[in-house]
Design an enzyme around this catalytic site. Structure first.
Site, short mmCIF file in Angstrom:
data_model
loop_
_atom_site.label_atom_id
_atom_site.label_comp_id
_atom_site.label_asym_id
_atom_site.label_seq_id
_atom_site.Cartn_x
_atom_site.Cartn_y
_atom_site.Cartn_z
N SER A 15 48.04 50.05 20.15
CA SER A 15 49.35 50.62 20.48
C SER A 15 49.31 51.98 21.16
O SER A 15 50.32 52.42 21.69
CB SER A 15 50.18 50.75 19.21
OG SER A 15 50.84 49.54 18.97
N LYS A 19 50.44 52.32 24.66
CA LYS A 19 51.87 52.39 25.00
C LYS A 19 52.23 53.73 25.61
O LYS A 19 53.17 53.83 26.40
CB LYS A 19 52.72 52.12 23.74
CG LYS A 19 52.53 50.69 23.20
CD LYS A 19 53.10 50.51 21.79
CE LYS A 19 52.90 49.07 21.31
NZ LYS A 19 53.26 48.84 19.91
N TYR A 35 50.10 42.96 28.67
CA TYR A 35 50.24 43.73 27.41
C TYR A 35 49.04 43.50 26.49
O TYR A 35 48.47 44.46 25.95
CB TYR A 35 51.55 43.32 26.71
CG TYR A 35 51.70 43.92 25.33
CD1 TYR A 35 52.07 45.25 25.15
CD2 TYR A 35 51.44 43.16 24.19
CE1 TYR A 35 52.18 45.81 23.88
CE2 TYR A 35 51.55 43.70 22.92
CZ TYR A 35 51.92 45.02 22.77
OH TYR A 35 52.02 45.57 21.51
N TYR A 56 55.42 54.71 13.86
CA TYR A 56 56.31 53.65 13.38
C TYR A 56 57.18 54.15 12.24
O TYR A 56 57.70 55.26 12.29
CB TYR A 56 55.51 52.40 12.98
CG TYR A 56 54.44 52.07 13.95
CD1 TYR A 56 54.77 51.71 15.26
CD2 TYR A 56 53.10 52.15 13.63
CE1 TYR A 56 53.79 51.44 16.19
CE2 TYR A 56 52.11 51.87 14.55
CZ TYR A 56 52.47 51.52 15.82
OH TYR A 56 51.50 51.25 16.73
N VAL A 78 46.62 49.85 15.75
CA VAL A 78 46.01 49.09 14.66
C VAL A 78 44.49 48.95 14.81
O VAL A 78 43.82 48.47 13.90
CB VAL A 78 46.65 47.68 14.45
CG1 VAL A 78 48.06 47.80 13.90
CG2 VAL A 78 46.62 46.85 15.72
N1 GLN Z 1 48.29 44.67 20.11
C1 GLN Z 1 48.94 45.01 18.87
C2 GLN Z 1 50.19 44.14 18.72
O1 GLN Z 1 50.84 43.92 19.68
C3 GLN Z 1 49.29 46.45 18.84
C4 GLN Z 1 50.01 46.88 17.57
C5 GLN Z 1 49.65 48.24 17.08
O2 GLN Z 1 48.62 48.84 17.41
N2 GLN Z 1 50.47 48.75 16.18
O3 GLN Z 1 50.53 43.69 17.67
#
Ligand code: GLN
Length: 307
Positions: free
Chosen positions: A63, A66, A191, A242, A260
């Site tokens: 993530s 992003k 993505y 988050y 994650v």
């Molecule tokens: N690729 C992961 C997903 O889309 C990224 C989520 C994350 O790092 N929180 O679920």
């Protein structure tokens, strides 16, 4: 104590915290990562790297991508256009939650750092094919990290693609509500790849430094307008962790964007310092347990807290 020594000792000190987390298992490839890894890097305003622990181990950016893709989407489209497609508000929900897409009247993602917002941001990247879009993202990330070795972890990408049905659901929901005009499969292909770019604590620290310096490389080259760096970092502070974003900002006082894969990116704009940590054992919100321990120590001891 010298910063280098301090960083080394805080990495050691926080290792026990990793037992409080678990590697992500919903992406099968991430379940194979060693949960005992822990590393950290600090990049000074001049670009000097101070690092400790597992600072050169490659891991999936997830993530944290992003933030980089938001910067590129802003360059490609401008601020006004990007924020016609999403808001700048914390969601208070899990990163892959569909709830607010449904309950908010305009059905737009709450911010670019939760999955629906990030999928929307990726759909705004210019390019005539998924390959071209992904290659533009990778080159841009290499440029701002000042590291050409960043590459795609193909196994992670394939693993995300094979299991990414919640992300597909989020995109199709937006499409069904008439707020997502791109091709869903093509956008998700990009993505999943952007999330599967391999970084290290050091390269992530350099990306943090780039945003902290307001969008200039260590040689002084401006890559993005300062305003875009402000948007990226401001949203990191309010939406980067988050449904733990408020607690993280109160407890640690840094803007932090987690993934994650176990990374956390902290651009300290007021000091032009970039910090990154990596510890793949994450808590239920998806944030690195050992990584957050290191950041807490850095904030307490070094007076880096933005407040
Ligand atoms: N690729 C992961 C997903 O889309 C990224 C989520 C994350 O790092 N929180 O679920």
């Amino acid at each position: 104590m010298e910063l280098e020594e301090f960083l080394k000792s805080t990495v050691e000190k926080n290792k026990p915290l990793m037992a409080k987390g678990h590697v992500a298992t919903y992406i099968p490839e991430l379940a194979k990562v060693d949960p005992n890894l822990l590393g950290a890097a600090i990049v000074t305003p001049e670009g000097k790297v101070i690092s400790a622990g597992d600072d050169k181990v490659k891991f999936a950016i997830e993530s944290i991508s992003k933030t980089v893709v938001l910067a590129l989407a802003l360059l490609d489209n401008g601020e006004e256009e990007v924020f016609k497609h999403m808001h700048k508000e914390p969601s208070g929900d899990a990163f892959n939650s569909i709830v607010k897409l449904e309950t908010k009247a305009d059905h737009l993602p709450r911010n670019p750092y939760i999955n629906p917002g990030a999928i929307m941001t990726t759909s705004l990247i210019k390019g005539s094919s998924p390959d071209e879009k992904f290659n533009r993202i990778l080159s841009f990330m290499q440029k701002i990290a000042e590291d050409d070795s960043l590459d795609l972890a193909t196994e992670t990408y394939l693993s995300e693609k094979a299991t990414g049905d919640i992300n597909r659901a989020l995109a199709y929901y937006m499409k069904g509500q008439g707020v997502f005009s791109a091709n869903v499969d093509d956008t998700l292909d990009v993505y999943f790849r952007q999330c599967s770019i391999n970084v290290t604590a050091i390269s992530l620290g350099k990306i943090a430094g780039f945003f902290a310096r307001g969008g200039v490389l260590t040689n002084g080259e401006r890559v993005i307008p300062e305003r875009y760096a402000q948007i990226v970092v401001g949203l990191i502070a309010t939406c980067g962790m988050y449904d733990q974003s408020g607690e993280f900002l109160d407890n640690i006082g840094f803007p932090g964007k987690s993934g994650v894969g176990g990374g956390i990116l902290c651009p300290l704009s007021s000091k032009k310092i970039g910090i990154a940590v990596f510890g793949p054992a994450i808590d239920k919100e998806g944030n690195s347990t050992g990584g957050m321990g290191i950041l807490k120590d850095l904030s307490d001891k070094l007076n880096y807290d933005m407040f």
